[in-house]
Design a protein around this motif. Structure first.
Motif: not given
Length: 344
Positions: A59-80
């Motif tokens: 569940q935490y892993l899913k939340q991590h990926h969902q947050a990064i994907e929402k950020i990526m919709a607007e910005y270029c991100i290199i994930p931790f």
């Protein structure tokens, strides 16, 4: 319970003040900025993810990926990497100080890029398997096997399985070669991922220019026609650069740094001119050119060079503190790059 700051990724953005999304445990994700980079973070309780029940971990892993994907919709991100946390706001400053130039250079390469993953599998795997079993070499081997509960029979069954898998791998490799030949010209890099099912042919990650997104999809459609619909293709993405670059926090070894300081005859605090001066003077004294046959001289020179490189790793704003209490606060971000790349 102790509080921490959870890190999602570095963003190529000078503001991001109007951006909002939810992160782990529903906490607000916010940006901390310096120059052209922002760090996406949220407040979070201290958690040992490795000790969590599987469902809670996922569940935490899913939340991590969902947050990064929402950020990526607007910005270029290199994930931790999932689970990356720091202790306080002061460490954010240190991350920017020690990592800014390195991460900024990485963004110059990635800001106009995207990751697309491609899954390819046999549309009718049972038919492929039946065709393999009907090959003359496979049929001949089966005819020569004497059935019965004997060691020879069991060994023959194992060998037969290996023969079938070998032919299946040859088929996969032939298809995979065509796929790579058609798509490699669009790709800055390609990663091969492990296949998880017998029916799969390839699992590939492509790093492509954003402008080539539609061309990539069109080329996959052409591949589908080329193989006459015998292969199922599935494009996943655009994705964060999970397959190519993931950020991790890097901390060092105080003993290594202290040994480097002593090797270079440095005080407990030194600036870049002091470090360079000491290194230059000591290098002259033990340079191998002074006596190319003196192995001890060569060893000392190599140790000196290694010490200098170690100190350079810990430089912060052209200064380096060798005090243990300062070292314990030292932190830097390091991009981890995958090694199973198809393209060099």
């Amino acid at each position: 319970m102790n509080k921490r700051l959870y890190l999602y990724g570095f963003i190529f953005s000078e503001s991001g003040q109007n951006f909002t999304c939810k992160g782990l445990d529903g906490q607000d994700v916010y940006f901390k900025n310096r120059g052209s980079l922002s760090l996406a973070i949220s407040d979070f309780k201290m958690t040992d993810f490795s000790s969590l029940p599987r469902e809670e971990f996922l569940q935490y892993l899913k939340q991590h990926h969902q947050a990064i994907e929402k950020i990526m919709a607007e910005y270029c991100i290199i994930p931790f990497k999932f689970g990356t946390m720091i202790e306080n706001q002061d460490q954010i400053k240190k991350i920017f100080t020690n990592s800014y130039d390195r991460i900024r250079k990485k963004f110059t390469l990635l800001q106009d890029m995207m990751e697309l993953d491609l899954m390819a599998g046999f549309k009718n795997f049972n038919q492929v398997f039946d065709e393999i079993r009907e090959l003359p070499s496979i049929k001949q081997f089966k005819e020569n096997v004497q059935p019965g509960p004997t060691p020879d029979f069991y060994e023959a069954q194992i060998k037969l399985g290996k023969m079938v898998n070998s032919v299946l791998d040859e088929k996969r490799n032939a298809f995979r070669k065509v796929i790579l030949n058609r798509l490699s010209y669009l790709s800055a890099d390609i990663i091969t991922n492990d296949i998880t099912q017998d029916s799969m042919i390839a699992s590939l990650a492509f790093l492509i220019h954003k402008k080539d997104h539609l061309i990539f999809e069109k080329t996959v459609e052409d591949l589908d026609r080329h193989f006459e619909g015998k292969i199922d293709f599935r494009i996943v993405g655009p994705l964060p650069f999970y397959s190519f670059y993931t950020l991790v926090l890097q901390k060092g070894d105080f003993k290594d740094l202290d040994h480097a300081r002593k090797t270079l005859n440095l005080p407990e605090k030194a600036d870049l001119p002091q470090i360079n001066k000491s290194y230059k003077e000591l290098s002259k004294a033990c340079h191998p050119d002074n006596d190319s046959h003196d192995k001890d001289l060569i060893r000392r020179f190599e140790e000196l060079h290694k010490a200098y490189q170690t100190v350079m790793e810990y430089m912060s704003d052209n200064n380096c503190s060798f005090l243990k209490e300062d070292f314990e606060q030292w932190v830097r971000v390091r991009p981890v790059e995958r090694t199973n790349m198809v393209m060099s």
